[in-house]
Design a protein around this motif. Structure first.
Motif, PDB file in Angstrom:
ATOM      1  N   VAL A 384       0.840  -1.207   0.000  1.00 26.33           N
ATOM      2  CA  VAL A 384       0.000   0.000   0.000  1.00 26.33           C
ATOM      3  C   VAL A 384       0.872   1.252   0.000  1.00 26.33           C
ATOM      4  N   HIS A 385       0.705   2.105  -1.010  1.00 25.83           N
ATOM      5  CA  HIS A 385       1.492   3.333  -1.123  1.00 25.83           C
ATOM      6  C   HIS A 385       0.607   4.585  -1.186  1.00 25.83           C
ATOM      7  N   LYS A 386      -0.696   4.337  -1.259  1.00 28.74           N
ATOM      8  CA  LYS A 386      -1.630   5.458  -1.351  1.00 28.74           C
ATOM      9  C   LYS A 386      -2.959   5.013  -0.749  1.00 28.74           C
ATOM     10  N   GLY A 421     -23.459  16.718  15.274  1.00 30.84           N
ATOM     11  CA  GLY A 421     -24.447  15.646  15.341  1.00 30.84           C
ATOM     12  C   GLY A 421     -23.760  14.325  15.628  1.00 30.84           C
ATOM     13  N   LEU A 422     -24.365  13.229  15.212  1.00 31.55           N
ATOM     14  CA  LEU A 422     -23.807  11.898  15.413  1.00 31.55           C
ATOM     15  C   LEU A 422     -22.653  11.707  14.436  1.00 31.55           C
ATOM     16  N   SER A 423     -21.426  11.733  14.947  1.00 28.69           N
ATOM     17  CA  SER A 423     -20.269  11.692  14.060  1.00 28.69           C
ATOM     18  C   SER A 423     -19.019  11.336  14.858  1.00 28.69           C
ATOM     19  N   VAL A 424     -17.958  10.943  14.155  1.00 31.86           N
ATOM     20  CA  VAL A 424     -16.685  10.615  14.798  1.00 31.86           C
ATOM     21  C   VAL A 424     -15.529  11.189  13.985  1.00 31.86           C
ATOM     22  N   GLY A 425     -14.355  11.200  14.602  1.00 34.24           N
ATOM     23  CA  GLY A 425     -13.167  11.687  13.920  1.00 34.24           C
ATOM     24  C   GLY A 425     -12.612  10.676  12.926  1.00 34.24           C
ATOM     25  N   ILE A 426     -11.856  11.188  11.955  1.00 31.40           N
ATOM     26  CA  ILE A 426     -11.198  10.359  10.944  1.00 31.40           C
ATOM     27  C   ILE A 426      -9.703  10.642  11.026  1.00 31.40           C
ATOM     28  N   HIS A 427      -8.890   9.592  10.891  1.00 30.37           N
ATOM     29  CA  HIS A 427      -7.447   9.725  11.104  1.00 30.37           C
ATOM     30  C   HIS A 427      -6.638   9.222   9.916  1.00 30.37           C
ATOM     31  N   ALA A 428      -5.455   9.795   9.761  1.00 28.23           N
ATOM     32  CA  ALA A 428      -4.543   9.338   8.715  1.00 28.23           C
ATOM     33  C   ALA A 428      -4.134   7.903   9.001  1.00 28.23           C
ATOM     34  N   SER A 429      -4.085   7.086   7.965  1.00 27.05           N
ATOM     35  CA  SER A 429      -3.741   5.680   8.141  1.00 27.05           C
ATOM     36  C   SER A 429      -2.304   5.366   7.746  1.00 27.05           C
ATOM     37  N   MET A 430      -1.580   6.378   7.250  1.00 24.12           N
ATOM     38  CA  MET A 430      -0.177   6.188   6.898  1.00 24.12           C
ATOM     39  C   MET A 430       0.528   7.531   6.901  1.00 24.12           C
ATOM     40  N   ASP A 431       1.835   7.500   7.003  1.00 22.62           N
ATOM     41  CA  ASP A 431       2.628   8.721   6.854  1.00 22.62           C
ATOM     42  C   ASP A 431       2.619   9.118   5.385  1.00 22.62           C
ATOM     43  N   GLY A 432       2.473  10.408   5.129  1.00 27.96           N
ATOM     44  CA  GLY A 432       2.497  10.805   3.738  1.00 27.96           C
ATOM     45  C   GLY A 432       2.101  12.247   3.527  1.00 27.96           C
ATOM     46  N   VAL A 433       1.786  12.567   2.281  1.00 32.82           N
ATOM     47  CA  VAL A 433       1.410  13.918   1.870  1.00 32.82           C
ATOM     48  C   VAL A 433      -0.021  13.885   1.351  1.00 32.82           C
ATOM     49  N   VAL A 434      -0.828  14.833   1.806  1.00 32.30           N
ATOM     50  CA  VAL A 434      -2.208  14.927   1.348  1.00 32.30           C
ATOM     51  C   VAL A 434      -2.211  15.339  -0.118  1.00 32.30           C
ATOM     52  N   GLN A 435      -2.843  14.510  -0.961  1.00 35.30           N
ATOM     53  CA  GLN A 435      -2.883  14.803  -2.392  1.00 35.30           C
ATOM     54  C   GLN A 435      -4.180  15.475  -2.828  1.00 35.30           C
ATOM     55  N   GLU A 436      -5.265  15.165  -2.134  1.00 30.78           N
ATOM     56  CA  GLU A 436      -6.559  15.715  -2.542  1.00 30.78           C
ATOM     57  C   GLU A 436      -7.485  15.762  -1.330  1.00 30.78           C
ATOM     58  N   VAL A 437      -8.266  16.819  -1.253  1.00 26.00           N
ATOM     59  CA  VAL A 437      -9.264  16.968  -0.186  1.00 26.00           C
ATOM     60  C   VAL A 437     -10.580  17.401  -0.832  1.00 26.00           C
ATOM     61  N   THR A 438     -11.636  16.613  -0.609  1.00 27.07           N
ATOM     62  CA  THR A 438     -12.964  16.987  -1.076  1.00 27.07           C
ATOM     63  C   THR A 438     -13.923  16.876   0.112  1.00 27.07           C
ATOM     64  N   ASP A 439     -15.199  17.109  -0.139  1.00 27.01           N
ATOM     65  CA  ASP A 439     -16.171  16.958   0.942  1.00 27.01           C
ATOM     66  C   ASP A 439     -16.554  15.493   1.167  1.00 27.01           C
ATOM     67  N   ARG A 440     -15.961  14.589   0.367  1.00 26.45           N
ATOM     68  CA  ARG A 440     -16.256  13.160   0.488  1.00 26.45           C
ATOM     69  C   ARG A 440     -15.063  12.332   0.934  1.00 26.45           C
ATOM     70  N   TYR A 441     -13.844  12.774   0.576  1.00 26.55           N
ATOM     71  CA  TYR A 441     -12.684  11.939   0.907  1.00 26.55           C
ATOM     72  C   TYR A 441     -11.414  12.762   0.947  1.00 26.55           C
ATOM     73  N   ILE A 442     -10.372  12.119   1.516  1.00 26.80           N
ATOM     74  CA  ILE A 442      -9.026  12.684   1.553  1.00 26.80           C
ATOM     75  C   ILE A 442      -8.069  11.609   1.056  1.00 26.80           C
ATOM     76  N   ILE A 444      -4.084  10.326   0.566  1.00 33.58           N
ATOM     77  CA  ILE A 444      -2.736  10.503   1.111  1.00 33.58           C
ATOM     78  C   ILE A 444      -1.811   9.547   0.361  1.00 33.58           C
ATOM     79  N   ALA A 445      -0.644  10.030  -0.032  1.00 25.96           N
ATOM     80  CA  ALA A 445       0.351   9.196  -0.707  1.00 25.96           C
ATOM     81  C   ALA A 445       1.660   9.250   0.072  1.00 25.96           C
ATOM     82  N   GLU A 446       2.465   8.205  -0.077  1.00 29.24           N
ATOM     83  CA  GLU A 446       3.765   8.180   0.592  1.00 29.24           C
ATOM     84  C   GLU A 446       4.592   9.380   0.184  1.00 29.24           C
ATOM     85  N   ARG A 447       5.427   9.820   1.128  1.00 28.37           N
ATOM     86  CA  ARG A 447       6.322  10.958   0.833  1.00 28.37           C
ATOM     87  C   ARG A 447       7.348  10.543  -0.198  1.00 28.37           C
TER      88      ARG A 447
END
Length: 447
Positions: A384-386, A421-442, A444-447
């Motif tokens: 997994v690299h992304k 409201g009813l919700s929880v936090g979301i966390h990075a699953s790997m070290d890397g650089v954020v490549q894209e941020v939308t209202d649906r997803y984020i 992350i790719a390896e550095r």
């Protein structure tokens, strides 16, 4: 630790039900819970991870389960587990004597034993009303992996950044592996070696309630299994059904034998879901009795009716799902205050053996050992690299992104805060650089 403190930890660390719809776990901590129930029933054929995890970490999981009971003030903690899980039962036996208010409830190897409504009845004798929640009967249900995630969050401040996934089917080395949230199905399957299907299809979840997805789809907090099958497999063909054709087949072939209703698990517990009546009304466009359609709201979508019960191979579950979706789009809500009828006396003789179900589905040859690999296996194999991390992996309000494109993040870092409201936090699953941020997803790719 009091209840409010634990709730804050679970919400912040992103703990949700590790299977099913992903209900935020902090909202299940309720002083009305007099019984807490741990689900180790592996509801669907071929799933392995809950029994494996409980076997390997029985001490930590039982200790955490007892802590949950004390936090909510429950009088009893019950472990619902199938009696054939011998190795896991031996692991439980080594620790359970330390908890006098905890007991094991042995379950039969029947489907869908892991369904919340069925499990609560089998373990406590309580019947959840149609459309109701277990807490109304003083019960709170947690599955094994969720309890383990609570342990990691409370004891080690580790958020939900990875997920255990069983990979089986047309793969060289079936296994259960911990992978980063957001990894693609293709990358996860690669841990199981070569794909042995010429034209593979990816069935995500169990064979009964799971869905076909593309190989690029991401793993979420509720992904329990990836079943790789030949695209020509009967089960894959059923998942690709055409609703219009299914309705015509129902009109021409349904003989009203009532087997779908007789074997319906929810119907056996007194819920007003009668698939045979729905098939008759839907196929003939007969809308005289609106309750036939409204009662589809109580269907659990377990799939027994169309994958096991129907001698004609018709599709009650798929058609019911289509009608349910239409009712929701039209703003129709589930009828309130509907009471369950008495539990059917013949229910005990209408349970469907899981092994027989697997055979009927053409999956028996895939029911093999899928060993649980060490936690760092995915890092060592470097598949997994992304990752593509969805902001809505749970029932309720999506999380709100906290990061920007180009930002460097570390595994475990909070990248999206709970929504209002009813919700929880979301966390990075790997070290890397954020490549894209939308209202649906984020992404992350390896550095």
């Amino acid at each position: 630790m009091d209840m409010q403190a634990m709730k804050q930890i679970l919400q912040g660390e992103g703990i949700v039900g590790a299977g099913g719809a992903g209900f935020p776990t902090y909202a299940k901590l309720d002083e009305r819970a007099k019984v807490i129930l741990m689900n180790c029933a592996e509801c669907e054929p071929l799933l392995k991870l809950h029994r494996q995890l409980l076997e390997q970490h029985a001490g930590k999981i039982l200790e955490t389960f007892d802590r949950i009971a004390r936090v909510v003030g429950a009088h009893e903690a019950v472990i619902g587990i199938k009696k054939e899980y011998k190795a896991t039962l031996r692991a439980i036996d080594r620790y359970i004597d330390a908890y006098p208010d905890m007991r094991v409830q042995l379950l039969e190897g029947a489907y869908p034993m892991g369904d919340e409504v069925v499990l609560v009845y089998e373990a406590t004798g309580k019947v959840i009303r149609p459309g109701g929640l277990p807490i109304e009967e003083g019960v709170a249900v947690f599955n094994v992996e969720t309890v383990y995630n609570i342990y990691r969050a409370v004891e080690h401040h580790v958020p939900v950044q990875d997920k255990l996934v069983t990979v089986v089917g047309e793969v060289e080395h079936p296994l259960t592996v911990r992978v980063p949230i957001g990894a693609s199905l293709k990358d996860v399957v690669a841990y199981a070696g070569a794909i042995t299907a010429k034209d593979p299809a990816y069935l995500v979840g169990g064979p009964m309630m799971g869905n076909l997805m593309e190989e690029t789809a991401p793993v979420t907090k509720t992904t329990n299994a990836i079943i790789v099958l030949e695209r020509s497999h009967t089960l894959v063909q059923r998942k690709n059904r055409n609703t219009a054709i299914d309705l015509k087949r129902a009109a021409s072939s349904c003989c009203q034998c009532e087997t779908c209703t007789s074997l319906c698990p929810r119907h056996g517990l007194g819920h007003p879901i009668e698939p045979h009546k729905f098939m008759r009304s839907a196929a003939n466009q007969d809308f005289q009795d609106a309750n036939v359609f409204l009662n589809t709201m109580y269907c659990s979508s377990c799939g027994l009716c169309e994958n096991f019960s129907c001698p004609q191979g018709l599709a009650p579950r798929s058609l019911i799902a289509e009608y349910k979706a239409g009712l929701r789009r039209a703003g129709v809500k589930m009828p309130a205050d509907v009471q369950a009828a008495p539990v059917e006396q013949g229910r005990e003789y209408r349970k469907v053996p899981e092994k027989r179900l697997a055979a009927r589905l053409g999956l028996s040859r895939y029911d093999v050992e899928a060993p649980l690999m060490p936690d760092d296996y995915w890092k060592e194999q470097r598949q997994v690299h992304k990752v593509k991390i969805l902001l809505s992996q749970h029932i309720g309000v999506p999380a709100v992104a906290l990061v920007e494109k180009g930002q460097q993040v570390s595994a475990g870092e909070c990248i999206a805060q709970p929504g209002k409201g009813l919700s929880v936090g979301i966390h990075a699953s790997m070290d890397g650089v954020v490549q894209e941020v939308t209202d649906r997803y984020i992404t992350i790719a390896e550095r």
